[in-house]
Scaffold this active site. Structure first.
Site, mmCIF file in Angstrom:
data_model
loop_
_atom_site.group_PDB
_atom_site.id
_atom_site.type_symbol
_atom_site.label_atom_id
_atom_site.label_comp_id
_atom_site.label_asym_id
_atom_site.label_seq_id
_atom_site.Cartn_x
_atom_site.Cartn_y
_atom_site.Cartn_z
ATOM 1 N N LEU A 420 0.850 -1.196 0.000
ATOM 2 C CA LEU A 420 0.000 0.000 0.000
ATOM 3 C C LEU A 420 0.879 1.237 0.000
ATOM 4 O O LEU A 420 1.870 1.306 0.735
ATOM 5 C CB LEU A 420 -0.920 0.019 1.232
ATOM 6 C CG LEU A 420 -1.667 1.333 1.495
ATOM 7 C CD1 LEU A 420 -2.711 1.574 0.409
ATOM 8 C CD2 LEU A 420 -2.306 1.334 2.873
ATOM 9 N N THR A 421 0.498 2.189 -0.826
ATOM 10 C CA THR A 421 1.049 3.538 -0.796
ATOM 11 C C THR A 421 -0.119 4.493 -0.636
ATOM 12 O O THR A 421 -1.081 4.419 -1.405
ATOM 13 C CB THR A 421 1.834 3.859 -2.078
ATOM 14 O OG1 THR A 421 2.883 2.893 -2.240
ATOM 15 C CG2 THR A 421 2.452 5.238 -1.993
ATOM 16 N N ARG A 427 2.230 8.403 -7.223
ATOM 17 C CA ARG A 427 2.878 9.045 -8.374
ATOM 18 C C ARG A 427 4.243 9.615 -8.012
ATOM 19 O O ARG A 427 4.703 10.586 -8.610
ATOM 20 C CB ARG A 427 1.990 10.157 -8.956
ATOM 21 C CG ARG A 427 0.547 9.768 -9.218
ATOM 22 C CD ARG A 427 0.423 8.760 -10.327
ATOM 23 N NE ARG A 427 0.891 9.289 -11.590
ATOM 24 C CZ ARG A 427 0.940 8.604 -12.732
ATOM 25 N NH1 ARG A 427 0.579 7.327 -12.734
ATOM 26 N NH2 ARG A 427 1.377 9.156 -13.844
ATOM 27 N N GLY A 429 6.850 7.158 -7.095
ATOM 28 C CA GLY A 429 7.779 6.043 -7.201
ATOM 29 C C GLY A 429 7.953 5.243 -5.933
ATOM 30 O O GLY A 429 8.834 4.374 -5.879
ATOM 31 N N GLN A 432 7.132 1.257 -6.456
ATOM 32 C CA GLN A 432 8.232 0.481 -7.032
ATOM 33 C C GLN A 432 9.417 0.394 -6.077
ATOM 34 O O GLN A 432 10.168 -0.582 -6.108
ATOM 35 C CB GLN A 432 8.660 1.108 -8.357
ATOM 36 C CG GLN A 432 7.585 1.060 -9.428
ATOM 37 C CD GLN A 432 8.072 1.561 -10.761
ATOM 38 O OE1 GLN A 432 9.256 1.834 -10.932
ATOM 39 N NE2 GLN A 432 7.163 1.679 -11.719
ATOM 40 N N GLU A 452 2.367 -12.311 -3.811
ATOM 41 C CA GLU A 452 1.260 -13.243 -3.627
ATOM 42 C C GLU A 452 0.129 -12.890 -4.578
ATOM 43 O O GLU A 452 -0.220 -11.725 -4.748
ATOM 44 C CB GLU A 452 0.785 -13.203 -2.169
ATOM 45 C CG GLU A 452 -0.266 -14.237 -1.831
ATOM 46 C CD GLU A 452 -0.646 -14.220 -0.366
ATOM 47 O OE1 GLU A 452 -1.598 -14.931 0.020
ATOM 48 O OE2 GLU A 452 0.007 -13.474 0.391
ATOM 49 N N SER A 456 -4.066 -6.799 -6.916
ATOM 50 C CA SER A 456 -5.092 -5.797 -7.179
ATOM 51 C C SER A 456 -4.817 -5.109 -8.511
ATOM 52 O O SER A 456 -3.797 -5.357 -9.168
ATOM 53 C CB SER A 456 -5.137 -4.778 -6.040
ATOM 54 O OG SER A 456 -3.894 -4.116 -5.918
#
Length: 831
Positions: A420-421, A427, A429, A432, A452, A456
């Site tokens: 989760l971010t 937007r 990075g 990643q 896993e 989403s």
């Protein structure tokens, strides 16, 4: 009452209700002489003569003409007394209604046990009506009529409406309270006005005539209500931001068109509209199973440091003042500039991890675990904010950015379970960055990793981009290393690169490597004329233009996204006990990578199975049974044969000698401190093995007519010639043959014939298994014959015939597909 300096005045009359009221003595007078009784001693004079006796404060009443008792006030002293004791007597201001007490002189010592009884009417003394009426807001309303030429709105309209209802004029505005001594009417009786059978005799003590609100009370209430509207927005549970109007209109339109849903389970129904985090109002994408009293509110306030959730803005503001946890719990394992990564065990910090999962459910629909956090480890990404110039705080604050979690033990080599971010940090990075960090941990553990499944929507898009960029980075690295050694090698040969080599350089499993190569449009397959064996199918990596690969990598690098630096990581793999960090016993299964790690000296040893644990437990059980037999045989010595040998009990030191202790000693060996010994040595070893392999001559790939891009389309019956003109769901397109022929020199060959070590690529196969298809077809034919023999009825025969026809059609279809040799590399995302 009055405090005077006249001793001849009689003592004040006692009040029945306030006789026990006591306050501290802050009033001093030098003119009050001692009484014969001497109940209270006010002070003792230092360095005074013995003839001067201690003075006692007395409450006396002076001349009635000079000192009159005013209602709700403390009368002043006489002029004579005030001149002699201007510093010690109470100073009273009639206009302000304030009482100021003097400063005690240094030569006066006040007894701590001294108490003065001041008897007054609290209702008259604390005259709130007088204080409110003199305020700057109420006074203009009482003394001035509010009229205007135009139509009145809001507060003024309400005030004038009250005046019309009460039929009052501006000049007749007086306080309409009736007196407490108003006589009763003729039809009234004493029983209706005297409660408790006459226990309270004075009427002012039980009268309720002043409790009815008047027009002044209503005006004051409206005034305070108008002034407190701003406080309702600050302290209330309402939104303070201007959100996108188009989104609100779309929601209103959906509510008008759609039917009102019936709430079957009110406990899980959430009414949360916004989440307040770091002074941002974030709209949740999905419902989260917060407690019922939390879901009933429209706003939820979450502390970004401890992740505690609240429903009141005032409570949230008070919590921010008192919260001292400016960083996540756990260990900081990575720091690069302002970015830090924290490792948190779900078993040690249960409450924090549960709050984190509830927050993540607001943005991840596929998340199912919220409160069972013990089997997981959480890695939190934070941004550091230095507060050196802050006057009250010197500690740095670590703001929550995002996280990913993984299981402590899994047999599928999953290195990430949930990621989760926060929307306010997207937007940039960070997604990643977390993915690359998870692969870094997998490489430190000497194994491949993969997220896993299922992923989403946003997770799948982010991972596809990440796999594409990592494969481009590895291809550029292989090209640079090949150019450095091109002088010593023949230019008429191709290098042999396997999928396992790329997987070792990136930490990804071969399936994810294929995803990345397809995104780059460099993975091709070759089909020969012969269809006898699987050896006729070879796969190569054909680079049409290195400039295109460089542009893809440079475009991503130009965004200046944060990159993971290996030398900033201070972490070693976690040593789990028999329960693997949870309260359950699990069996470890050896993997191919674990066996390879055990045989390779440069890689960290991995405990592949639990044979030591089983041997240890079996030996203990065997010794217990032997002791029981010895006790039951009345301590008789048993006769042992020569071949019957009883193994002694294995001590705990021997049990941990070859497993945990050796692994710990290896991890604590930090002789090579310049760089990470495991990751850099593994990359160096892979590159050397690629260069040492024998090259493939170019003449073998002189014809370019049979090379095609590998697609992810499944069960497609289109001709092979049309495959090059189609596009798959991942955006892969075919390349023209002219572009391929022009850049033949930059080919990297991948295939089964190009493997030097066949064991490395046995785990990853790209072809169909013909033997399994034949076995399945034979089983289907046997089942069909069995059904024909067993069915005696006409209906059964008819069904059997229909099934035979369907089986024949399916068999013909399978033969067509097998002739066309459609090879599916990767299944669809839904499957």
């Amino acid at each position: 009452m009055s405090l005077t300096a006249n001793d001849e005045s009689p003592k004040p009359k006692k009040n029945a209700l306030l006789k026990n009221l006591e306050i501290d003595d802050l009033i001093h007078s030098q003119f009050v002489r001692s009484d014969t009784n001497g109940h209270r001693t006010t002070r003792r004079l230092f360095n005074s003569d013995a003839s001067i006796s201690h003075r006692i404060r007395g409450s006396v009443r002076s001349d009635k003409g000079l000192n009159k008792i005013k209602k709700g006030l403390i009368s002043q002293q006489s002029k004579l007394a005030s001149e002699n004791s201007s510093q010690n007597i109470v100073n009273r201001d009639n206009k302000m209604g304030a009482v100021s007490f003097p400063i005690i002189e240094p030569n006066i010592e006040v007894s701590e046990e001294l108490k003065v009884r001041i008897k007054y009417d609290s209702i008259k003394f604390f005259n709130f009506e007088r204080l409110i009426s003199k305020s700057s807001v109420i006074a203009p309303l009482v003394n001035k009529n509010i009229t205007s030429s135009g139509p009145l709105i809001g507060f003024q309209r309400r005030v004038n409406r009250l005046k019309q209802t009460w039929d009052l004029a501006t000049e007749n505005m007086e306080y309409p309270y009736s007196s407490d001594n108003t006589p009763f009417r003729d039809n009234d009786s004493w029983q209706w006005y005297v409660p408790y059978g006459g226990t309270i005799k004075k009427m002012k003590d039980f009268s309720t005539k002043r409790t009815l609100p008047t027009w002044e009370d209503k005006i004051k209430f409206l005034t305070f209500l108008e002034n407190s509207k701003s406080a309702t927005y600050i302290n209330g549970n309402v939104s303070l931001c201007n959100h996108n109007e188009t989104d609100q209109e779309n929601e209103d339109r959906k509510k008008r068109k759609g039917k009102v849903p019936r709430i079957k389970n009110k406990v899980w129904f959430s009414q949360i509209e916004y989440i307040v985090l770091r002074n941002y109002e974030i709209k949740p994408w999905y419902t989260s199973p917060f407690p019922e009293h939390i879901n009933q509110n429209k706003m939820v306030f979450i502390c970004e440091f401890c992740l505690k959730y609240m429903t009141s803005r005032y409570t949230f503001y008070r919590h921010q003042l008192k919260c001292l946890t400016f960083k996540p719990p756990g260990n900081e394992i990575y720091r690069d500039g302002k970015l830090s990564v924290w490792e948190i065990d779900g078993r040690e910090n249960v409450l924090y991890c549960q709050n984190l999962c509830l927050l993540a459910k607001c943005f991840i629909n596929s998340k199912t675990l919220y409160y069972d956090v013990e089997p997981f480890i959480f890695y939190i990404l934070t941004e550091r904010e230095d507060t050196e110039n802050h006057p009250y705080q010197n500690a740095a604050k670590f703001h929550f950015v995002g996280y990913f979690s993984k299981e402590k033990f899994n047999s599928n080599d999953y290195n990430l379970s949930c990621i989760l971010t926060l929307p306010i940090y997207q937007r940039k990075g960070y997604g990643q960055f977390l993915m690359e960090f998870s692969y870094l941990l997998s490489r430190k553990e000497s194994k491949f990793g993969t997220p896993e499944k299922p992923l989403s929507d946003l997770g799948l898009l982010t991972y596809r981009t990440f796999w594409k960029i990592k494969c481009a980075e590895v291809l550029l690295k292989l090209r640079d290393s090949a150019r450095r050694r091109s002088n010593n090698k023949n230019e008429d040969t191709f290098q042999q690169v396997s999928l396992n080599d790329i997987a070792k350089l990136t930490g990804m499993i071969p399936t994810d490597v294929v995803f990345g190569l397809e995104q780059l449009q460099v993975l091709y397959r070759h089909k020969t004329r012969s269809l006898s064996s699987l050896d006729d199918f070879n796969y190569i990596i054909k680079i049409d233009s290195w400039n295109r690969i460089e542009n893809i990598y440079k475009t991503w690098s130009s965004k200046n996204y944060p990159r993971v630096k290996y030398d900033k990581l201070l972490w070693e793999p976690i040593i789990l006990g028999p329960s693997f960090g949870i309260n359950g016993m699990m069996n470890l299964e050896p993997t191919a990578l674990a066996d390879e790690a055990l045989t390779n000296e440069t890689m960290a040893p991995v405990i592949s199975n639990n044979t030591h644990i089983e041997n240890y437990n079996n030996s203990r059980a065997h010794n217990k049974r032997r002791r029981r037999r010895r006790r039951s045989s009345e301590h008789k010595t048993s006769k042992l044969h020569v071949n019957n040998i009883i193994e002694p009990e294995v001590p705990a030191t021997d049990f941990f000698e070859d497993t945990v202790s050796s692994l710990t000693e290896y991890m604590c060996d930090y002789k090579n401190t310049n760089n990470d010994r495991l990751i850099y040595q593994a990359e160096k070893r892979v590159l050397e093995s690629i260069h040492d392999r024998k090259g493939i001559p170019r003449s073998k790939f002189s014809t370019e007519t049979h090379w095609e891009l590998c697609f992810t389309i499944k069960n497609s019956e289109t001709p092979l010639g049309n495959h090059a003109a189609r596009r798959n769901d991942t955006g892969i397109s075919s390349l023209e043959q002219d572009e391929v022929e022009n850049d033949v020199d930059t080919e990297l060959y991948v295939g089964e014939n190009a493997k030097e070590d066949e064991d490395e690529d046995e785990d990853f196969t790209l072809d169909d298994d013909i033997e399994d298809e034949q076995i399945s077809e034979e089983n289907d034919e046997e089942e069909d014959t069995y059904e024909e023999d067993s069915d005696d009825d006409e209906d059964g025969k008819r069904k059997g015939q229909e099934q035979d026809e369907n089986d024949i059609e399916s068999h013909i279809r399978k033969e067509r597909v097998r002739k066309r040799r459609k090879i599916t590399l990767i299944e669809d995302d839904e499957e």
